[in-house]
Design a protein around this motif. Structure first.
Motif, PDB file in Angstrom:
ATOM      1  N   GLU A  16      20.753 -19.236  -1.633  1.00  0.00           N
ATOM      2  CA  GLU A  16      21.666 -20.634  -1.650  1.00  0.00           C
ATOM      3  C   GLU A  16      21.252 -21.206  -0.051  1.00  0.00           C
ATOM      4  O   GLU A  16      21.136 -22.435   0.005  1.00  0.00           O
ATOM      5  N   LEU A  17      21.397 -20.316   1.042  1.00  0.00           N
ATOM      6  CA  LEU A  17      21.054 -20.825   2.264  1.00  0.00           C
ATOM      7  C   LEU A  17      19.789 -21.347   2.623  1.00  0.00           C
ATOM      8  O   LEU A  17      19.790 -22.400   3.174  1.00  0.00           O
ATOM      9  N   VAL A  18      18.925 -20.551   2.094  1.00  0.00           N
ATOM     10  CA  VAL A  18      17.352 -21.015   2.151  1.00  0.00           C
ATOM     11  C   VAL A  18      17.329 -22.454   1.432  1.00  0.00           C
ATOM     12  O   VAL A  18      16.393 -23.348   2.050  1.00  0.00           O
ATOM     13  N   GLN A  19      17.816 -22.701   0.312  1.00  0.00           N
ATOM     14  CA  GLN A  19      17.721 -23.899  -0.276  1.00  0.00           C
ATOM     15  C   GLN A  19      18.308 -24.999   0.429  1.00  0.00           C
ATOM     16  O   GLN A  19      17.957 -26.403   0.616  1.00  0.00           O
ATOM     17  N   GLU A  43      20.602 -21.802  10.029  1.00  0.00           N
ATOM     18  CA  GLU A  43      19.605 -20.737  10.383  1.00  0.00           C
ATOM     19  C   GLU A  43      20.287 -19.402  10.945  1.00  0.00           C
ATOM     20  O   GLU A  43      19.961 -18.263  10.571  1.00  0.00           O
ATOM     21  N   GLU A  44      21.408 -19.721  11.891  1.00  0.00           N
ATOM     22  CA  GLU A  44      21.996 -18.679  12.408  1.00  0.00           C
ATOM     23  C   GLU A  44      22.939 -18.093  11.312  1.00  0.00           C
ATOM     24  O   GLU A  44      23.009 -16.740  11.391  1.00  0.00           O
ATOM     25  N   THR A  49      24.233 -13.389   7.594  1.00  0.00           N
ATOM     26  CA  THR A  49      24.298 -13.216   6.314  1.00  0.00           C
ATOM     27  C   THR A  49      23.284 -12.008   5.885  1.00  0.00           C
ATOM     28  O   THR A  49      23.632 -10.977   5.143  1.00  0.00           O
ATOM     29  N   GLN A  50      21.972 -12.054   6.341  1.00  0.00           N
ATOM     30  CA  GLN A  50      21.143 -11.044   6.065  1.00  0.00           C
ATOM     31  C   GLN A  50      21.487  -9.668   6.693  1.00  0.00           C
ATOM     32  O   GLN A  50      21.439  -8.752   5.991  1.00  0.00           O
TER      33      GLN A  50
END
Length: 321
Positions: A16-19, A43-44, A49-50
């Motif tokens: 979801e963050l990538v989208q 991005e941060e 999250t990763q």
């Protein structure tokens, strides 16, 4: 992680963050508005999250990671780590098992014998490789190559990635159990250094058949156990529905194995798994190989074998108070 091609359920927050990042980039391109602050913030957030997600994976989630379709396999590591590779075939008795590959290679000018499971990347290749499940002739081929390495005084490197030895009737008829047991015996007293790396799945005797070494390592998101979570669940609960619970009970992760002193170390993977940066993963493994060979090649053969045997004999010993 600019794009997640294949994501598991637990990776949905990342997807979801990538989208969101992609949408912001598209808006910035169309409107020519400076969105750098928003992008930097997203991005941060993605990176944090990763780090949080991948540092707290459950046993079942690590099993899923080890099975990622884009995860590097033995031939991938050989191409990235070795200067050259000459594959050798056949056990000189029955045939050539495609699930186990092996041959001489050079790493920074040092000749080694590399042996490993190969699952395959697509349907056709997986069928050709029998999904990385070796028959007895595969283990006998591995033993033949290890004896050849011993003859020429070359170290052995093994890459473990299998769902188990092939359980078919014909494999049992040709002596599957004997072939694996013979490898355990011969590897215990092999007169050259042996380094073993669990790079994916490490299931049962299929993994152990090429898993006796002076140093045994697991990549961070791999598993090593006497049985797969699905098989364990089907035996104990008569259903695959309890595979997540079985994975926790089996304590099959690299952290569990290291805590129980069943492996010598854990090799850190790139953030998000080995498939996110195969070159970096291969570089880390290569460094570990060269560091260990530098130490092991200086040891006297008798001492090296005695240490190897003592290490495996100490596993599972319980001292009652």
């Amino acid at each position: 992680m600019e794009q997640i091609k294949t994501s598991f359920d637990f990776e949905k927050p990342l997807a979801e963050l990538v989208q969101q990042i992609e949408k912001v980039k598209q808006v910035a391109d169309k409107t020519k508005v400076d969105m750098s602050a928003t992008l930097a913030e997203l991005e941060e957030k993605l990176e944090q999250t990763q780090k949080t997600l991948y540092s707290h994976l459950t046993g079942w989630q690590k099993v899923q990671m080890s099975r990622h379709p884009e995860r590097p396999q033995t031939l991938d590591y050989i191409s990235m780590i070795c200067d050259d590779f000459i594959e050798m075939h056949g056990d000189r008795t029955v045939g050539d098992d495609k699930a186990i590959i092996g041959g001489f290679a050079t790493i920074d000018g040092k000749t080694v014998m590399i042996i490993g499971h190969q699952k395959g990347k697509n349907t056709k290749e997986r069928q050709y490789r029998n999904f990385g499940m070796a028959n007895p002739e595969g283990y006998r081929k591995a033993l033949r190559l290890m004896r050849l390495a011993e003859k020429f005084n070359k170290p052995v490197i093994s890459f473990i990635d299998t769902m188990g030895a092939y359980p078919g009737l014909e494999a049992e008829e040709r002596g599957q159990g004997e072939a694996i047991a013979r490898n355990l015996l011969e590897m215990s007293v092999l007169k050259v250094p042996i380094l073993c790396f669990v790079v994916g799945e490490g299931a049962s005797g299929g993994a152990l058949g090429i898993g006796i070494g002076d140093k045994v390592y697991m990549l961070e998101h791999t598993w090593y156990s006497v049985i797969s979570p699905e098989s364990c669940s089907s035996i104990l609960w008569r259903s695959w529905d309890y595979k997540e619970r079985a994975a926790e009970c089996l304590r099959l992760t690299s952290d569990d194995m290291f805590e129980n002193k069943l492996i010598d170390g854990i090799i850190k993977e790139p953030l998000g798994g080995a498939h996110q940066n195969p070159e970096q993963m291969a570089g880390t493994i290569k460094k570990q190989i060269l560091d260990d060979l530098k130490t092991l090649t200086k040891e006297k053969t008798e001492k090296m074998i005695a240490t190897r045997i003592d290490k495996f004999c100490a596993m599972g010993v319980v001292v009652e108070g």
